[in-house]
Design a protein around this motif. Structure first.
Motif, PDB file in Angstrom:
ATOM      1  N   ARG A 115      61.813  37.676  19.026  1.00 25.89           N
ATOM      2  CA  ARG A 115      61.979  37.569  17.580  1.00 25.89           C
ATOM      3  C   ARG A 115      60.622  37.549  16.884  1.00 25.89           C
ATOM      4  NH1 ARG A 115      66.334  36.724  14.881  1.00 25.89           N
ATOM      5  NH2 ARG A 115      67.487  36.224  16.773  1.00 25.89           N
ATOM      6  N   THR A 117      57.823  38.962  17.878  1.00 20.06           N
ATOM      7  CA  THR A 117      57.188  40.286  17.897  1.00 20.06           C
ATOM      8  C   THR A 117      57.808  41.236  16.890  1.00 20.06           C
ATOM      9  OG1 THR A 117      58.653  41.143  19.644  1.00 20.06           O
ATOM     10  CG2 THR A 117      56.607  40.054  20.344  1.00 20.06           C
ATOM     11  N   LEU A 118      59.040  40.960  16.471  1.00 20.91           N
ATOM     12  CA  LEU A 118      59.729  41.837  15.529  1.00 20.91           C
ATOM     13  C   LEU A 118      59.685  41.325  14.095  1.00 20.91           C
ATOM     14  CD1 LEU A 118      62.862  42.583  17.723  1.00 20.91           C
ATOM     15  CD2 LEU A 118      61.130  44.259  17.068  1.00 20.91           C
ATOM     16  N   SER A 121      57.630  43.085  11.289  1.00 20.82           N
ATOM     17  CA  SER A 121      57.895  44.494  11.014  1.00 20.82           C
ATOM     18  C   SER A 121      58.610  44.645   9.679  1.00 20.82           C
ATOM     19  CB  SER A 121      58.764  45.080  12.137  1.00 20.82           C
ATOM     20  OG  SER A 121      60.002  44.396  12.185  1.00 20.82           O
ATOM     21  N   VAL A 128      66.512  42.776  12.657  1.00 17.86           N
ATOM     22  CA  VAL A 128      65.778  41.980  13.652  1.00 17.86           C
ATOM     23  C   VAL A 128      66.757  41.353  14.627  1.00 17.86           C
ATOM     24  CG1 VAL A 128      64.383  39.912  14.003  1.00 17.86           C
ATOM     25  CG2 VAL A 128      63.751  41.532  12.212  1.00 17.86           C
ATOM     26  N   ARG A 131      67.944  44.041  17.001  1.00 19.78           N
ATOM     27  CA  ARG A 131      66.907  44.467  17.951  1.00 19.78           C
ATOM     28  C   ARG A 131      66.686  43.397  19.024  1.00 19.78           C
ATOM     29  NH1 ARG A 131      63.360  48.542  15.727  1.00 19.78           N
ATOM     30  NH2 ARG A 131      64.706  49.852  14.440  1.00 19.78           N
ATOM     31  N   ARG A 135      67.230  43.888  23.000  1.00 20.20           N
ATOM     32  CA  ARG A 135      66.162  43.632  23.972  1.00 20.20           C
ATOM     33  C   ARG A 135      66.625  42.659  25.056  1.00 20.20           C
ATOM     34  NH1 ARG A 135      60.276  42.794  21.502  1.00 20.20           N
ATOM     35  NH2 ARG A 135      60.877  44.855  20.717  1.00 20.20           N
TER      36      ARG A 135
END
Length: 266
Positions: A115, A117-118, A121, A128, A131, A135
């Motif tokens: 979470r 790392t995203l 964005s 999010v 994604r 992952r």
């Protein structure tokens, strides 16, 4: 626009309830949810989350069917179209060789790390969530009945890079990394900090050996990922892999280094 996986799951949940002869109220009592929650899921107003689907699988004795649907939906709906072809190859792979100089590899991440790392964005909160679910769903290749063999090589700086103002979360991530590294089919190797400059620092890549023995590569760029299957390019990346792995510590030394790094974040 066609029916999404989420619409499909909602429809299947409703049909499963009807086949058992249960009203929404009866089902709600059986799974310990409110009738309004059951209605919201069946009409698509509430997302069908993992705990709800687990309760449904248990109450209706489906053998985990809805949980598997959720995993597939997370992979498909939460994954950019350009990444889906690679994920299919990843699921087929018997061996993954993953080099990463910047981040913990996706299949080794905790939810909090994924979470983080995203979160910076340009994705919406819903994107999010999708994604992250995608992952985490990909990690099933490590725990299925016949798990994929994984060899990951990380730059030591990956273990030192903080999660902004959340050192405890990095400690949890490294503790998870140690736990996975102790699985018999997983090797996590670390290139030590005193190595200096070495080949492949410019970017990570993955090599997937498929069931027929063929090898594909995956390169992750800022905008999108690229699947590489041209023999010359794959051969170049395999030589890069051998060079990088040659710089890494042994499995035992790497495990000890990860344990030491984990202690620094507690």
């Amino acid at each position: 626009m066609g029916e999404s996986w989420w619409d499909f799951i909602a429809s299947e949940l409703r049909q499963a309830r009807i086949r058992t002869g249960l009203s929404q109220e009866d089902l709600a009592k059986r799974i310990n949810y409110s009738a309004s929650h059951v209605s919201g899921v069946e009409t698509g107003q509430r997302p069908p989350k993992a705990d709800y689907l687990a309760a449904m699988d248990e109450a209706l004795s489906t053998g985990g069917m809805f949980g598997r649907m959720l995993q597939r939906a997370s992979l498909v709906e939460g994954t950019p179209p350009w990444l889906r072809a690679w994920i299919d190859s990843e699921r087929e792979a018997t061996l993954l060789r993953w080099y990463e100089p910047a981040y913990i590899p996706g299949i080794l991440q905790t939810e909090a790390y994924a979470r983080m790392t995203l979160s910076d964005s340009l994705l919406t909160a819903e994107e999010v969530d999708q994604r992250v679910a995608s992952r985490l769903g990909r990690q099933a290749i490590l725990t299925r009945e016949h798990p994929c063999q994984v060899v990951a090589v990380l730059d030591a700086m990956v273990l030192r890079r903080p999660m902004r103002n959340h050192p405890e979360l990095m400690g949890e991530q490294l503790a998870h990394l140690v736990k996975v590294a102790e699985l018999p089919h997983v090797q996590i190797l670390v290139v030590p900090e005193d190595t200096g400059l070495y080949p492949a620092l410019q970017g990570g890549f993955i090599l997937a050996t498929l069931s027929d023995g063929s090898v594909l590569a995956h390169l992750d760029h800022q905008v999108r990922a690229q699947v590489v299957n041209q023999p010359a390019d794959v051969g170049t990346l395999q030589r890069q892999w051998e060079a990088v792995r040659g710089e890494a510590l042994s499995r035992r030394q790497s495990l000890n280094l990860m344990k030491e790094a984990a202690q620094t974040w507690t």
